[in-house]
Enzyme design. Structure first.
Site, PDB file in Angstrom:
ATOM      1  N   ASN A  42      -7.692  14.440 -14.682  1.00 24.13           N
ATOM      2  CA  ASN A  42      -8.436  13.949 -13.533  1.00 24.13           C
ATOM      3  C   ASN A  42      -9.852  14.499 -13.578  1.00 24.13           C
ATOM      4  O   ASN A  42     -10.061  15.646 -13.973  1.00 24.13           O
ATOM      5  CB  ASN A  42      -7.785  14.388 -12.224  1.00 24.13           C
ATOM      6  CG  ASN A  42      -6.522  13.622 -11.905  1.00 24.13           C
ATOM      7  OD1 ASN A  42      -6.261  12.567 -12.469  1.00 24.13           O
ATOM      8  ND2 ASN A  42      -5.735  14.153 -10.996  1.00 24.13           N
TER       9      ASN A  42
ATOM     10  N   ARG B 253      -1.803   9.754 -14.913  1.00 23.92           N
ATOM     11  CA  ARG B 253      -1.804  10.620 -16.097  1.00 23.92           C
ATOM     12  C   ARG B 253      -0.447  10.600 -16.794  1.00 23.92           C
ATOM     13  O   ARG B 253      -0.373  10.510 -18.019  1.00 23.92           O
ATOM     14  CB  ARG B 253      -2.209  12.050 -15.736  1.00 23.92           C
ATOM     15  CG  ARG B 253      -3.681  12.159 -15.333  1.00 23.92           C
ATOM     16  CD  ARG B 253      -4.027  13.547 -14.883  1.00 23.92           C
ATOM     17  NE  ARG B 253      -3.220  13.866 -13.696  1.00 23.92           N
ATOM     18  CZ  ARG B 253      -3.137  15.066 -13.145  1.00 23.92           C
ATOM     19  NH1 ARG B 253      -3.783  16.085 -13.669  1.00 23.92           N
ATOM     20  NH2 ARG B 253      -2.403  15.275 -12.079  1.00 23.92           N
TER      21      ARG B 253
END
Length: 92
Positions: free
Chosen positions: A33, A15
């Site tokens: 996620n 990320r």
């Protein structure tokens, strides 16, 4: 666009990699996620910038093992001022 990365993409800085990539390319949106181990990215920007982001996501950070990045093109909603990380429960 909605981009979904599959493979070993959680717990490896994926990320944050997306945040850095988006900043460099001028893309806004977020990465988060998913419960099934994938990472979802919602990205708005110029098409060539998003296509470049897909290529970067396919490579991923050093510890990631990306199997596939799927792309679903959607109309921009203009709701993002920057690119960040979202956490479970804030969006699905």
């Amino acid at each position: 666009a909605e981009l979904v990365a599959e493979g070993s993409v959680q717990g490896v800085g994926y990320r944050d990699f997306c945040v850095t990539c988006a900043g460099r390319l001028g893309v806004v949106g977020y990465a988060m996620n998913l419960a099934d181990g994938r990472v979802r990215v919602v990205a708005e920007g110029k098409r060539d910038a998003i296509e470049a982001m897909v290529r970067e996501m396919e490579r991923g950070p050093r510890m990631a093992r990306v199997e596939r990045v799927s792309v679903t093109w959607r109309a921009a909603r203009g709701e993002f001022a920057g690119f960040g990380v979202r956490y479970a429960g804030r969006d699905a």
